[in-house]
Design an enzyme around this catalytic site. Sequence first.
Site, short mmCIF file in Angstrom:
data_model
loop_
_atom_site.label_atom_id
_atom_site.label_comp_id
_atom_site.label_asym_id
_atom_site.label_seq_id
_atom_site.Cartn_x
_atom_site.Cartn_y
_atom_site.Cartn_z
N GLU A 1 0.01 -99.35 -28.66
CA GLU A 1 -0.63 -100.56 -29.16
C GLU A 1 -2.15 -100.47 -29.01
O GLU A 1 -2.65 -99.62 -28.27
CB GLU A 1 -0.09 -101.77 -28.38
CG GLU A 1 1.42 -101.98 -28.51
CD GLU A 1 1.83 -102.64 -29.83
OE1 GLU A 1 1.19 -102.40 -30.87
OE2 GLU A 1 2.83 -103.41 -29.82
N ASN B 1 -1.06 -103.63 -36.77
CA ASN B 1 -2.23 -103.63 -35.88
C ASN B 1 -2.76 -102.21 -35.66
O ASN B 1 -3.58 -101.99 -34.77
CB ASN B 1 -1.88 -104.29 -34.54
CG ASN B 1 -0.78 -103.56 -33.78
OD1 ASN B 1 -0.35 -102.47 -34.17
ND2 ASN B 1 -0.31 -104.15 -32.70
N ASP C 1 9.60 -92.77 -29.81
CA ASP C 1 9.70 -93.86 -28.84
C ASP C 1 11.12 -94.41 -28.71
O ASP C 1 12.00 -94.06 -29.51
CB ASP C 1 8.73 -95.00 -29.20
CG ASP C 1 8.71 -95.32 -30.70
OD1 ASP C 1 9.71 -95.03 -31.38
OD2 ASP C 1 7.70 -95.86 -31.19
N HIS D 1 -0.99 -99.53 -34.73
CA HIS D 1 -0.33 -98.70 -33.72
C HIS D 1 0.34 -97.48 -34.35
O HIS D 1 0.71 -97.50 -35.52
CB HIS D 1 0.64 -99.51 -32.84
CG HIS D 1 1.90 -99.97 -33.48
ND1 HIS D 1 2.56 -101.12 -33.07
CD2 HIS D 1 2.65 -99.47 -34.49
CE1 HIS D 1 3.65 -101.27 -33.78
NE2 HIS D 1 3.72 -100.29 -34.66
P1 PGA Z 1 7.84 -100.14 -40.07
O1 PGA Z 1 7.13 -99.87 -38.69
O2 PGA Z 1 8.05 -98.80 -40.70
O3 PGA Z 1 9.12 -100.81 -39.75
O4 PGA Z 1 6.89 -100.97 -40.88
C1 PGA Z 1 6.07 -98.97 -38.63
C2 PGA Z 1 5.44 -99.03 -37.28
O5 PGA Z 1 5.45 -100.11 -36.63
O6 PGA Z 1 4.92 -97.99 -36.84
#
Ligand code: PGA
Length: 247
Positions: A148, A141, A72, A143
């Site tokens: 999302e 959450n 992304d 994702h």
């Molecule tokens: P993070 O993010 O590794 O910074 O915890 C993971 C994500 O949001 O997929």
Amino acid sequence: MTQTTMRIIKADNYDEMSQIAAEIFISKIKQKPDAVLGLATGSTPLGLYKNLIEDHQKNGTSYQQIHTVNLDEYIGLSKDNPNSYHSYMMNNLFKYLDIPQNHIHLPHGDAVDLLQECERYETIINDLGNVELQVLGIGKNGHIGFNEPGTPFSSKTHIIELKESTRQANARFFNHLDEVPKQAITMGISTIMKSKEIILLASGEAKAEATYKLIHGDLTEQLPASILKQHPAVTVIVDKEAASMLD
Ligand code: PGA
């Protein structure tokens, strides 16, 4: 409850989780030196990347024939913006490897025609023959990428409105919450599912509930990561804190 074929590895800590993930990546690169690797940003994969850099420097594992596609990119940030995922990948991995620049792919967050950019990115992935090994983090959450909760499982690369909770979680990388973009381009869930093999990393207490739901919860678009139960080759590597709600 949905049955899962996911392999679960419980690591003692973040370093061990990162090392196990790096071993899987390095053995894939040795076995297939021209593999397409799917990469992720955020805090979680930093240890994996550190291990890959060390291995490249010590053992000479080559990335000259490797191609990469990232999950992304924020909309509105140019490649050179220090908060773009392009900058993150350059600074945390690519500048230390021998990978050719034109083998590196991320969505262009500053494209004039964003819908066309989504199609272009999906086509790149298809033309490369799909991802051989994809690393994923997981959001609090549930994702994956920036897909999302509520994103259709059938989605291809698309534009997503970031949830407020995601913007807040990522605000630590910016000077102020207001600077965190509100939209991103993300590989879709069906795009991710086309990867031949997937490693999902989860570290820390904040990920314990999402990890529990991923492993023990239902298959639901409200927890995008739950689709991984239907993929034939997923390894979930968790540290003790992220595993704290598991049996
Ligand atoms: P993070 O993010 O590794 O910074 O915890 C993971 C994500 O949001 O997929």
